[in-house]
Design an enzyme around this catalytic site. Structure first.
Site, PDB file in Angstrom:
ATOM      1  N   TYR A 105       0.818  -1.194   0.119  1.00 22.70           N
ATOM      2  CA  TYR A 105      -0.200   0.040  -0.006  1.00 22.70           C
ATOM      3  C   TYR A 105       0.950   1.181  -0.172  1.00 22.70           C
ATOM      4  O   TYR A 105       1.426   1.557   1.162  1.00 22.70           O
ATOM      5  CB  TYR A 105      -0.826   0.211   1.091  1.00 22.70           C
ATOM      6  CG  TYR A 105      -1.928   1.022   1.284  1.00 22.70           C
ATOM      7  CD1 TYR A 105      -2.482   1.795   0.020  1.00 22.70           C
ATOM      8  CD2 TYR A 105      -2.162   1.729   2.556  1.00 22.70           C
ATOM      9  CE1 TYR A 105      -3.168   2.901   0.184  1.00 22.70           C
ATOM     10  CE2 TYR A 105      -2.985   3.012   2.649  1.00 22.70           C
ATOM     11  CZ  TYR A 105      -3.471   3.432   1.625  1.00 22.70           C
ATOM     12  OH  TYR A 105      -4.197   4.309   1.756  1.00 22.70           O
ATOM     13  N   ASP A 144      -2.330  -1.476  -3.968  1.00 29.42           N
ATOM     14  CA  ASP A 144      -2.615  -0.059  -4.520  1.00 29.42           C
ATOM     15  C   ASP A 144      -1.492   0.817  -4.395  1.00 29.42           C
ATOM     16  O   ASP A 144      -0.733   1.307  -3.404  1.00 29.42           O
ATOM     17  CB  ASP A 144      -3.504   0.624  -3.364  1.00 29.42           C
ATOM     18  CG  ASP A 144      -4.156   1.942  -3.351  1.00 29.42           C
ATOM     19  OD1 ASP A 144      -3.479   2.653  -4.549  1.00 29.42           O
ATOM     20  OD2 ASP A 144      -4.716   2.626  -2.651  1.00 29.42           O
ATOM     21  N   HIS A 242     -12.205   1.028  -4.068  1.00 32.12           N
ATOM     22  CA  HIS A 242     -11.605   0.407  -4.981  1.00 32.12           C
ATOM     23  C   HIS A 242     -12.113  -0.841  -5.353  1.00 32.12           C
ATOM     24  O   HIS A 242     -12.944  -1.343  -4.671  1.00 32.12           O
ATOM     25  CB  HIS A 242     -10.132  -0.057  -4.301  1.00 32.12           C
ATOM     26  CG  HIS A 242      -9.242   1.286  -4.059  1.00 32.12           C
ATOM     27  ND1 HIS A 242      -8.208   1.277  -4.838  1.00 32.12           N
ATOM     28  CD2 HIS A 242      -9.177   1.967  -3.072  1.00 32.12           C
ATOM     29  CE1 HIS A 242      -7.542   2.439  -4.320  1.00 32.12           C
ATOM     30  NE2 HIS A 242      -8.119   2.990  -3.145  1.00 32.12           N
TER      31      HIS A 242
END
Length: 260
Positions: A105, A144, A242
């Site tokens: 992340y 991500d 998302h």
């Protein structure tokens, strides 16, 4: 082997919005999460057949990653090395016999770009970490990554030039990762798809009109390209801002006969 990655933007909230239904339906071998937003003991998931690995941020309700896997790894590490310590729970690495799986992340530069300098330091350290792993065995890297690499990856690219996630600096860092030997698997299959996004603002009707960004990725070492079967985006799956993404590779986690 089926891999799935999903920024759930708060796992407890996502569970209430159908996370387990999708989890069971997709039946991934390795399921990676970002932005779990919880600490140990704040959730208990019954996932028969899966081992669970968590990396929680020290700050409550912030960041965090997890991996659920059907296959026992040889080793598990957290973070991107002792030379770049961080306490936000952003990285987990599983080592299998013939490859690594890394979920990440990536830090957001923030709307005012106040965290861009830290973000660029992170990018350099993360690239060094990933390329070092890749010298030992191939890498499946997902998460991500908080950047839209090309104009095609943002619905309104001209209006977003210079904004967080679409600065020249962030896009260049992503390019350096590709130059270092990684392949953007979705773009390998769909180089011209202009409607492929993985994140949408919570503003009214934005997702319904597909005004989004593609900032979630599966990257793989070039050595894994002969085993690449497909890469896809589950844009219809709700539960977060998302959506999940998926990668299929024709290999097994502990198959020692592979030539790479």
């Amino acid at each position: 082997m089926k891999f799935v990655s999903w920024n759930v933007n708060g796992l407890r909230a996502c569970v209430k919005k159908g996370f387990l239904d999708f989890f069971q339906q997709v039946d991934a071998d390795v399921f990676c999460l970002q932005e779990t937003k919880l600490q140990k003991g704040q959730i208990s998931l019954e996932l028969p057949g899966y081992e669970q690995y968590w990396n929680d941020a020290e700050r409550k309700g912030y960041s965090g990653t997890a991996i659920f896997t059907k296959h026992s790894p040889l080793s598990v590490t957290y973070g991107i090395g002792d030379h770049f310590p961080e306490n936000e729970g952003r990285v987990i690495t599983l080592e299998f016999e013939t490859y690594y799986v890394v979920t990440m992340y990536t830090p957001n530069a923030k709307r005012d770009l106040s965290r861009l300098p830290y973000r660029l330091q992170w990018e350099k350290a993360a690239r060094e970490y990933l390329t070092l792993l890749a010298t030992q065995k191939p890498v499946v890297f997902c998460g991500d990554l908080n950047v839209a690499h090309q104009p095609i990856d943002v619905r309104n690219d001209r209006a977003n030039v210079g904004n967080s996630g679409f600065t020249d600096e962030e896009r260049a860092e992503f390019g350096k990762l590709l130059e270092a030997g990684f392949v953007d698997t979705f773009r390998h299959f769909y180089p011209d798809d202009e409607d492929a996004f993985t994140w949408w603002s919570y503003m009214a009707n934005v997702r319904a009109r597909n005004i989004g960004w593609r900032i979630d990725y599966f990257l793989i070492s070039r050595a894994l390209m002969p085993y690449l079967v497909d890469a896809s985006i589950h844009s219809s799956v709700l539960g977060s801002d998302h959506c999940p993404i998926e990668l299929c590779l024709d290999l097994q986690p502990n198959e020692s006969s592979r030539p790479f």
